[in-house]
Design a protein around this motif. Structure first.
Motif, mmCIF file in Angstrom:
data_model
loop_
_atom_site.group_PDB
_atom_site.id
_atom_site.type_symbol
_atom_site.label_atom_id
_atom_site.label_comp_id
_atom_site.label_asym_id
_atom_site.label_seq_id
_atom_site.Cartn_x
_atom_site.Cartn_y
_atom_site.Cartn_z
ATOM 1 N N UNK A 334 0.876 -1.171 0.000
ATOM 2 C CA UNK A 334 0.000 0.000 0.000
ATOM 3 C C UNK A 334 0.912 1.220 0.000
ATOM 4 N N UNK A 335 1.167 1.762 -1.169
ATOM 5 C CA UNK A 335 2.208 2.785 -1.278
ATOM 6 C C UNK A 335 1.666 4.218 -1.265
ATOM 7 N N UNK A 336 0.363 4.404 -1.597
ATOM 8 C CA UNK A 336 -0.142 5.779 -1.701
ATOM 9 C C UNK A 336 -1.598 5.867 -1.261
ATOM 10 N N UNK A 337 -1.904 6.927 -0.516
ATOM 11 C CA UNK A 337 -3.284 7.266 -0.176
ATOM 12 C C UNK A 337 -3.529 8.712 -0.610
ATOM 13 N N UNK A 338 -4.586 8.910 -1.372
ATOM 14 C CA UNK A 338 -4.999 10.251 -1.775
ATOM 15 C C UNK A 338 -6.243 10.637 -0.984
ATOM 16 N N UNK A 339 -6.106 11.657 -0.121
ATOM 17 C CA UNK A 339 -7.249 12.168 0.630
ATOM 18 C C UNK A 339 -8.015 13.138 -0.269
ATOM 19 N N UNK A 340 -9.236 12.764 -0.639
ATOM 20 C CA UNK A 340 -10.024 13.547 -1.580
ATOM 21 C C UNK A 340 -10.777 14.675 -0.882
ATOM 22 N N UNK A 371 4.052 4.222 3.536
ATOM 23 C CA UNK A 371 2.816 4.713 2.926
ATOM 24 C C UNK A 371 2.944 6.221 2.729
ATOM 25 N N UNK A 372 2.724 6.662 1.499
ATOM 26 C CA UNK A 372 2.750 8.089 1.199
ATOM 27 C C UNK A 372 1.318 8.608 1.147
ATOM 28 N N UNK A 373 1.087 9.736 1.785
ATOM 29 C CA UNK A 373 -0.250 10.326 1.844
ATOM 30 C C UNK A 373 -0.221 11.699 1.193
ATOM 31 N N UNK A 374 -1.135 11.906 0.232
ATOM 32 C CA UNK A 374 -1.298 13.225 -0.390
ATOM 33 C C UNK A 374 -2.626 13.795 0.081
ATOM 34 N N UNK A 375 -2.575 14.936 0.762
ATOM 35 C CA UNK A 375 -3.779 15.555 1.315
ATOM 36 C C UNK A 375 -4.311 16.610 0.349
ATOM 37 N N UNK A 376 -5.309 16.209 -0.431
ATOM 38 C CA UNK A 376 -5.973 17.134 -1.345
ATOM 39 C C UNK A 376 -7.252 17.692 -0.723
ATOM 40 N N UNK A 377 -7.478 17.344 0.545
ATOM 41 C CA UNK A 377 -8.715 17.747 1.225
ATOM 42 C C UNK A 377 -8.560 19.054 1.984
ATOM 43 N N UNK A 378 -7.493 19.178 2.750
ATOM 44 C CA UNK A 378 -7.313 20.363 3.586
ATOM 45 C C UNK A 378 -7.187 21.613 2.724
ATOM 46 N N UNK A 379 -7.956 22.629 3.080
ATOM 47 C CA UNK A 379 -7.903 23.933 2.405
ATOM 48 C C UNK A 379 -8.143 23.831 0.898
ATOM 49 N N UNK A 411 10.376 10.121 -4.497
ATOM 50 C CA UNK A 411 9.388 11.045 -3.953
ATOM 51 C C UNK A 411 10.029 11.961 -2.920
ATOM 52 N N UNK A 412 9.441 13.133 -2.768
ATOM 53 C CA UNK A 412 9.958 14.131 -1.828
ATOM 54 C C UNK A 412 8.913 14.399 -0.749
ATOM 55 N N UNK A 413 9.313 14.172 0.499
ATOM 56 C CA UNK A 413 8.440 14.495 1.633
ATOM 57 C C UNK A 413 8.402 16.011 1.782
ATOM 58 N N UNK A 414 7.204 16.582 1.682
ATOM 59 C CA UNK A 414 7.060 18.035 1.680
ATOM 60 C C UNK A 414 6.943 18.631 3.075
ATOM 61 N N UNK A 415 7.024 17.778 4.118
ATOM 62 C CA UNK A 415 7.042 18.287 5.478
ATOM 63 C C UNK A 415 5.672 18.704 5.999
ATOM 64 N N UNK A 419 1.676 19.023 1.162
ATOM 65 C CA UNK A 419 0.543 18.106 0.994
ATOM 66 C C UNK A 419 0.970 16.644 0.869
ATOM 67 N N UNK A 420 2.257 16.376 0.650
ATOM 68 C CA UNK A 420 2.698 14.998 0.370
ATOM 69 C C UNK A 420 3.739 14.583 1.391
ATOM 70 N N UNK A 421 3.438 13.487 2.131
ATOM 71 C CA UNK A 421 4.372 13.024 3.146
ATOM 72 C C UNK A 421 4.423 11.497 3.171
ATOM 73 N N UNK A 422 5.574 10.978 3.601
ATOM 74 C CA UNK A 422 5.747 9.537 3.707
ATOM 75 C C UNK A 422 5.774 9.096 5.163
ATOM 76 N N UNK A 423 5.155 7.932 5.453
ATOM 77 C CA UNK A 423 5.078 7.416 6.815
ATOM 78 C C UNK A 423 5.495 5.946 6.822
ATOM 79 N N UNK A 424 6.398 5.603 7.743
ATOM 80 C CA UNK A 424 6.912 4.237 7.796
ATOM 81 C C UNK A 424 5.839 3.278 8.298
#
Length: 485
Positions: A334-340, A371-379, A411-415, A419-424
């Motif tokens: 499970x490498x990516x989650x996109x928060x819609x 697991x990398x999470x991209x938050x497209x939901x916030x703001x 991939x680059x963790x944007x901190x 919007x894009x971060x990686x979690x072990x």
């Protein structure tokens, strides 16, 4: 005339049927029964189809050449004739099809209005886009029904662009609806192969007949899917591309393993406490999304890839939900989650995500490392009629995801502020294997909550309560006891 103009003109025809007591949903069904006959005529006349699929006596000129009761009676006979066609696919499309029209003048006005539209004055890809536009109108008008969780086309197109289906791969949608994911995948492959002309005849036959398979529970929706597929040159087997059946029952267990699975399973909990009837799913649950997730993992080939739309509760449900997430991360990467964003589905308060994963094997463990999470939901913008969701809204996510379909691009963790971060995997395990990961402060969160309809809030509360009951059942089962209904 643009595609939107055609959709609006078709939708305006609903006024014709108000005196007949036809609902918006019935109107869409009625319109599509006629649209298929009309589009078959148009495609044949313009050389897009070499052979007319409908028999003589059941074609568009057979309607335009009649009026009054003669027209209405012939149309009824046409529907019956098509439902009994020796062509299994035509028979499936018109199975149990009946007109809701009672006044001959209403049918005559519909036929004349449809006949007056210049279908090929605008670039569109057939009944699929037209129906999606009509379904969106239907959902906006009724605020319930089949369109409530309709998958927006920009989201489908973005997912397909990321997954990159290839010729020769098998692609499945176990909750096919009107076949949006399958048709978008076919369009992507055709765009990469000069409309399949770059392939040899054997490869083209595979793409037309064997590459795609879907399953749909509702027969009227399946009818629309079959029409949609046919008008896009996707023939499937004798039963068409989309089969009728319950994916969470024996029919779903018989679906083939596939290279790619793309799906937006139905949201909610099985009615009456009834869960899946299959015995090949490891974890028993009445939560339909969790059951579908198990099906998708089981029916992916080793090395296969999937993208699945799920509501937030799948990410945080305790009990059996935790077990299913852990099982997913063991068997798959499970490498990516996109928060819609909220508001892109027609039930405005529904919060959803897309899970991207690759199957390692059914017996694998510890397949997920990060697991990398991209938050497209916030703001995010408040999507709706005034601010429609567009493909461009996914552009930055697609760049961050990278070109590798398996999520292995650099991939680059944007901190904390990105919007894009990686979690072990260890970090996730320490949180109880919850995948509900958010770090950005959403300035619109309070407003979004206030805008949710009471029914949406009640549904979310019910889902959480059902998840808690599932957890209690699992505990009692381990103790050798049962929870009384």
């Amino acid at each position: 005339m643009t595609n939107n103009d055609i959709v609006q003109k078709l939708w305006n025809l609903c006024d014709v049927l108000r005196d007949d007591g036809i609902t918006y949903t019935n109107y869409v069904t009625e319109l599509v029964l006629l649209l298929f006959i009309k589009m078959e005529h148009e495609n044949t006349q313009n050389g897009l189809l070499s052979k007319h699929k409908l028999p003589e006596g059941a074609r568009w000129p057979d309607l335009t050449g009649r009026s009054g009761l003669n027209l209405l009676n012939h149309y009824r006979a046409m529907l019956l004739s098509l439902s009994q066609s020796t062509d299994k696919l035509i028979a499936a499309i018109y199975a149990d099809a009946q007109t809701s029209l009672k006044e001959a003048r209403h049918l005559e006005q519909l036929v004349k209005s449809l006949d007056a539209i210049d279908w090929f004055s605008a670039k569109h890809d057939g009944l699929g886009d037209l129906y999606e536009g009509l379904l969106q109108k239907n959902a906006n008008e009724t605020k319930s029904g089949a369109g409530q969780y309709f998958t927006p086309r920009p989201l489908i197109d973005s997912i397909v662009h990321i997954i990159k289906p290839q010729p020769g791969e098998t692609i499945q949608d176990p909750a096919a609806g009107t076949a949006g994911f399958l048709i978008a995948s076919d369009a992507y492959i055709k765009a990469q192969t000069d409309d399949l002309y770059d392939l040899n005849e054997k490869q083209r036959a595979f793409q037309r007949n064997k590459a795609f398979v879907g399953m749909e529970l509702v027969s009227s929706t399946r009818r629309l899917a079959l029409m949609n597929c046919m008008l896009h040159g996707m023939e499937g087997d004798d039963e068409g591309v989309v089969h009728i059946g319950n994916t969470l029952g024996n029919a779903g267990a018989a679906l083939p393993k596939s290279d790619i699975i793309l799906s937006n399973p139905p949201f909610g909990t099985a009615k009456g406490g009834g869960g899946p009837t299959r015995d090949d799913l490891t974890y028993e649950t009445s939560n339909k999304q969790l059951a579908f997730l198990q099906h998708i993992v089981r029916h992916l080939k080793d090395g296969g890839r999937a993208a699945v739309v799920v509501p937030d509760n799948v990410l945080f449900d305790s009990g059996v939900g935790t077990d299913i997430r852990r099982d997913l991360m063991n068997k798959c990467n499970l490498h990516t989650i996109l928060r819609l964003p909220t508001g892109i589905f027609y039930a405005q308060g529904v919060k959803t995500n897309v899970l991207f994963f690759n199957k390692v094997s059914q017996s694998a463990t510890d397949s997920t490392k990060q697991v990398w999470v991209y938050d497209l939901r916030a703001n995010a913008p408040k999507f709706g009629k005034r601010t429609p969701l567009l493909r461009e809204h996914f552009a930055e996510f697609e760049i961050a995801y990278g070109k590798a379909v398996d999520g292995k691009s650099k991939r680059v963790d944007q901190g904390d502020s990105g919007r894009f971060r990686g979690f072990s995997r260890k970090w996730i395990a320490d949180r109880g294997d919850s995948l509900d990961i958010a770090w950005l402060k959403d300035e619109n969160a309070d407003d979004a909550f206030d805008l949710q309809e009471p029914a949406v809030l009640a549904r979310e509360a019910m889902d959480e309560l059902n998840a808690a009951v599932d957890g209690l059942r699992a505990i009692l089962a381990e103790l050798g006891e049962e929870l009384e209904s």
